[in-house]
Each structure stands twice: as C-alpha cells, then as structure tokens.
Design a protein around this motif. Structure first.
Motif, PDB file in Angstrom:
ATOM      1  N   TYR A  76       0.837  -1.205   0.000  1.00  0.00           N
ATOM      2  CA  TYR A  76       0.000   0.000   0.000  1.00  0.00           C
ATOM      3  C   TYR A  76       0.875   1.260   0.000  1.00  0.00           C
ATOM      4  O   TYR A  76       0.543   2.259  -0.651  1.00  0.00           O
ATOM      5  N   ALA A  77       2.008   1.188   0.701  1.00  0.00           N
ATOM      6  CA  ALA A  77       2.932   2.329   0.719  1.00  0.00           C
ATOM      7  C   ALA A  77       3.471   2.598  -0.683  1.00  0.00           C
ATOM      8  O   ALA A  77       3.622   3.756  -1.093  1.00  0.00           O
ATOM      9  N   ALA A  78       3.755   1.532  -1.431  1.00  0.00           N
ATOM     10  CA  ALA A  78       4.262   1.704  -2.804  1.00  0.00           C
ATOM     11  C   ALA A  78       3.194   2.338  -3.692  1.00  0.00           C
ATOM     12  O   ALA A  78       3.472   3.228  -4.500  1.00  0.00           O
ATOM     13  N   LYS A  79       1.954   1.884  -3.520  1.00  0.00           N
ATOM     14  CA  LYS A  79       0.851   2.459  -4.304  1.00  0.00           C
ATOM     15  C   LYS A  79       0.677   3.936  -3.947  1.00  0.00           C
ATOM     16  O   LYS A  79       0.538   4.799  -4.818  1.00  0.00           O
ATOM     17  N   SER A  80       0.696   4.253  -2.656  1.00  0.00           N
ATOM     18  CA  SER A  80       0.529   5.640  -2.216  1.00  0.00           C
ATOM     19  C   SER A  80       1.670   6.522  -2.700  1.00  0.00           C
ATOM     20  O   SER A  80       1.449   7.670  -3.096  1.00  0.00           O
ATOM     21  N   ALA A  81       2.895   5.981  -2.669  1.00  0.00           N
ATOM     22  CA  ALA A  81       4.058   6.760  -3.107  1.00  0.00           C
ATOM     23  C   ALA A  81       3.914   7.134  -4.582  1.00  0.00           C
ATOM     24  O   ALA A  81       4.166   8.276  -4.970  1.00  0.00           O
ATOM     25  N   LEU A  82       3.488   6.180  -5.392  1.00  0.00           N
ATOM     26  CA  LEU A  82       3.300   6.466  -6.818  1.00  0.00           C
ATOM     27  C   LEU A  82       2.156   7.471  -7.003  1.00  0.00           C
ATOM     28  O   LEU A  82       2.273   8.443  -7.767  1.00  0.00           O
ATOM     29  N   PHE A  83       1.063   7.249  -6.267  1.00  0.00           N
ATOM     30  CA  PHE A  83      -0.091   8.155  -6.333  1.00  0.00           C
ATOM     31  C   PHE A  83       0.341   9.593  -6.030  1.00  0.00           C
ATOM     32  O   PHE A  83      -0.068  10.535  -6.704  1.00  0.00           O
ATOM     33  N   ASN A  84       1.212   9.734  -5.020  1.00  0.00           N
ATOM     34  CA  ASN A  84       1.629  11.075  -4.592  1.00  0.00           C
ATOM     35  C   ASN A  84       2.542  11.779  -5.591  1.00  0.00           C
ATOM     36  O   ASN A  84       2.759  12.982  -5.483  1.00  0.00           O
ATOM     37  N   THR A  85       3.092  11.044  -6.559  1.00  0.00           N
ATOM     38  CA  THR A  85       3.907  11.692  -7.588  1.00  0.00           C
ATOM     39  C   THR A  85       3.026  12.273  -8.702  1.00  0.00           C
ATOM     40  O   THR A  85       3.508  13.030  -9.546  1.00  0.00           O
ATOM     41  N   LEU A  86       1.744  11.883  -8.717  1.00  0.00           N
ATOM     42  CA  LEU A  86       0.861  12.311  -9.812  1.00  0.00           C
ATOM     43  C   LEU A  86       0.319  13.713  -9.532  1.00  0.00           C
ATOM     44  O   LEU A  86       0.241  14.130  -8.376  1.00  0.00           O
ATOM     45  N   PRO A  87      -0.058  14.442 -10.587  1.00  0.00           N
ATOM     46  CA  PRO A  87      -0.611  15.785 -10.369  1.00  0.00           C
ATOM     47  C   PRO A  87      -1.845  15.715  -9.471  1.00  0.00           C
ATOM     48  O   PRO A  87      -2.642  14.780  -9.600  1.00  0.00           O
ATOM     49  N   GLU A  88      -1.990  16.667  -8.564  1.00  0.00           N
ATOM     50  CA  GLU A  88      -3.105  16.639  -7.618  1.00  0.00           C
ATOM     51  C   GLU A  88      -4.447  16.667  -8.338  1.00  0.00           C
ATOM     52  O   GLU A  88      -4.648  17.454  -9.267  1.00  0.00           O
ATOM     53  N   ALA A  89      -5.338  15.776  -7.895  1.00  0.00           N
ATOM     54  CA  ALA A  89      -6.658  15.701  -8.524  1.00  0.00           C
ATOM     55  C   ALA A  89      -7.450  16.969  -8.242  1.00  0.00           C
ATOM     56  O   ALA A  89      -7.396  17.515  -7.144  1.00  0.00           O
ATOM     57  N   LYS A  90      -8.183  17.409  -9.234  1.00  0.00           N
ATOM     58  CA  LYS A  90      -8.996  18.619  -9.081  1.00  0.00           C
ATOM     59  C   LYS A  90     -10.370  18.248  -8.507  1.00  0.00           C
ATOM     60  O   LYS A  90     -10.805  17.113  -8.643  1.00  0.00           O
ATOM     61  N   PRO A  91     -11.027  19.238  -7.892  1.00  0.00           N
ATOM     62  CA  PRO A  91     -12.407  18.972  -7.464  1.00  0.00           C
ATOM     63  C   PRO A  91     -13.248  18.555  -8.676  1.00  0.00           C
ATOM     64  O   PRO A  91     -13.006  19.026  -9.791  1.00  0.00           O
ATOM     65  N   MET A  92     -14.191  17.670  -8.444  1.00  0.00           N
ATOM     66  CA  MET A  92     -15.075  17.235  -9.526  1.00  0.00           C
ATOM     67  C   MET A  92     -15.905  18.429  -9.990  1.00  0.00           C
ATOM     68  O   MET A  92     -16.426  19.167  -9.150  1.00  0.00           O
ATOM     69  N   PRO A  93     -16.021  18.643 -11.303  1.00  0.00           N
ATOM     70  CA  PRO A  93     -16.857  19.753 -11.770  1.00  0.00           C
ATOM     71  C   PRO A  93     -18.265  19.662 -11.169  1.00  0.00           C
ATOM     72  O   PRO A  93     -18.867  18.593 -11.182  1.00  0.00           O
ATOM     73  N   GLY A  94     -18.724  20.769 -10.621  1.00  0.00           N
ATOM     74  CA  GLY A  94     -20.068  20.808 -10.046  1.00  0.00           C
ATOM     75  C   GLY A  94     -20.124  20.465  -8.572  1.00  0.00           C
ATOM     76  O   GLY A  94     -21.154  20.674  -7.922  1.00  0.00           O
ATOM     77  N   ALA A  95     -19.027  19.928  -8.026  1.00  0.00           N
ATOM     78  CA  ALA A  95     -19.055  19.486  -6.618  1.00  0.00           C
ATOM     79  C   ALA A  95     -19.248  20.664  -5.669  1.00  0.00           C
ATOM     80  O   ALA A  95     -20.032  20.593  -4.720  1.00  0.00           O
ATOM     81  N   ARG A  96     -18.543  21.752  -5.938  1.00  0.00           N
ATOM     82  CA  ARG A  96     -18.622  22.918  -5.059  1.00  0.00           C
ATOM     83  C   ARG A  96     -20.051  23.489  -5.042  1.00  0.00           C
ATOM     84  O   ARG A  96     -20.586  23.803  -3.986  1.00  0.00           O
ATOM     85  N   ASP A  97     -20.653  23.598  -6.221  1.00  0.00           N
ATOM     86  CA  ASP A  97     -22.028  24.118  -6.310  1.00  0.00           C
ATOM     87  C   ASP A  97     -23.004  23.207  -5.571  1.00  0.00           C
ATOM     88  O   ASP A  97     -23.894  23.683  -4.864  1.00  0.00           O
TER      89      ASP A  97
END
Ligand code: CA
Length: 227
Positions: A76-97
């Motif tokens: 799980y640490a390896a998966k998380s480490a790779l995940f953390n190298t990826l560009p930060e996910a944006k809020p889903m369109p429409g979620a804030r509204d």
C-alpha cells in the motif's frame, strides 16, 4: 411516505475529487514489482474497498495465499508513493455548487470515504471551505469493514444522528453503491468513471446520473418534495 432529508452522505474519490484516474494508474502500475497485477478497469471495479482488502484479493489470486500485515503495508505504501507523484486531482466539476446548495438547504454534509489519507480535513477545507466537519467524517481510519460492507455508511448515519430514511448518499462506484444500499439509504450514483450505468444499477443505485450538476438538480427537487 417520504420523510424529510436531513443529511447527504458523500463519498470522496470520484465524487468530490476527480481522483480516480490517478488511483487506477497507481494501482495498475505499482503492483508489478510485487508479482501482482491489476488492470485500470479492475481498479475501478474495486474502488471503495480498503487498500488492505484490495491487496488481499490480488495476493490470493497471484500468490495463492493472504498477504501478511507487513506485506499489505509495504504494498500500500508503494501504491501511495506512486499516487503522490501524480498531479493533484482537481475537485469534480459541479461538486462545489452541489455542496453549497446542500448547505444552504440546511442539510448536514457527511463524508464517508475509505481513504486513509492524512490531513484529509485540511484538503477538503481548502477546496470546499466551510462544508466539512471532523465530527461528520467517516474515513479509512474509523471502520473495520470497508465498502461494500454497510459499516461506513451506518457509521455516517450514527455520526449525523439520523435514520437511513432521512439520508441520501452520493456515490460513484459499484462497491460504494452496494454499501450504501445495504445500509438502507437512498443512493444516487454519479457515473463519473468508465464503467457502464448498468453495473451501478445492479449494485443497488436508486438513480444513476451523469455528473454532479445533474445530482444537484435531483437533490434540490428531492429536498422540495420532502419538505
Ligand atoms: Ca468513490
């Protein structure tokens, strides 16, 4: 007889944040070094399961045995480490509204996620200021059984102090929908990923909608109908 909605329970990945492509990428690319394999589609099918549960399924299939706690943590640490190298996910369109509308309508906003990301509240506060409260969050740290078990959603109801009939869930994944349905809660599936609508219907979704904007319209009507 429909009772008034008092709370909306939100899943996080694939609902509030467009983070599933990153998760699917990380799962499918981080497993090979351990002699495990997972396709992106399978990552979407397993979305919502705890990391530990997902790793166990792969270990059974490829190693013919359960993974030890130590192995689960390392993988799980390896998966998380790779995940953390990826560009930060944006809020889903429409979620804030959608969240703004729910808040203005005076309904409680509850988070129900399998994520065990640290500083989750700060992250939510940054993108959706004033919407989430620590007392109304169920995370991967709180539950024994992940989705599709109803426990996370039952715990969400408990934290909000309400009955299943007074809540609505917004989910995007088959296992999450299954968990919410098993908890007896009306479930809106927002199909933000690549799976067919039928899979979400078969998992128990009461309605399947294409995006958060459609979910906001649906919820607003439901609030009015039940007032
Ligand atoms: Ca999700």
């Amino acid at each position: 007889m429909t009772v008034p909605v008092r709370a909306v329970l939100f899943d996080m990945d694939g609902v509030l944040f467009d983070s599933m492509p990153n998760h699917a990428y990380a799962w499918s690319h981080a497993m090979t070094q351990f002699g495990l394999a997972m396709t992106a589609e399978e990552a979407y099918m397993n979305e919502g399961r705890t990391g530990s549960g997902t790793i166990d399924i792969l270990a059974q299939r490829f190693w013919g045995r359960s993974a030890t706690e130590e192995e689960k943590q390392r993988i799980y640490a390896a998966k998380s480490a790779l995940f953390n190298t990826l560009p930060e996910a944006k809020p889903m369109p429409g979620a804030r509204d959608l969240l703004g509308m729910v808040k203005r309508a005076g309904k409680q906003i509850v988070l129900v996620t399998g994520s065990a990301q640290v500083s989750l509240l700060e992250h939510l506060e940054h993108h959706f200021p004033g919407c989430f409260r620590r007392e109304l969050m169920v995370t991967g740290f709180d539950v024994k059984h992940g989705k599709p078990h109803p426990e996370p959603y039952l715990m969400g109801l408990q934290k909000a102090g309400i009955q299943a009939s007074e809540a609505v869930v917004v989910e995007n994944a088959p296992l999450g929908v299954e968990a919410a349905h098993a908890a007896g809660i009306f479930t809106i599936a927002v199909n933000t990923g690549p799976l067919p609508n039928d899979i979400l219907r078969q998992s128990g979704a009461d309605v399947v909608l294409p995006d958060m904007k459609a979910a906001a319209m649906f919820l607003e009507e439901r609030f009015q109908e039940t007032e």
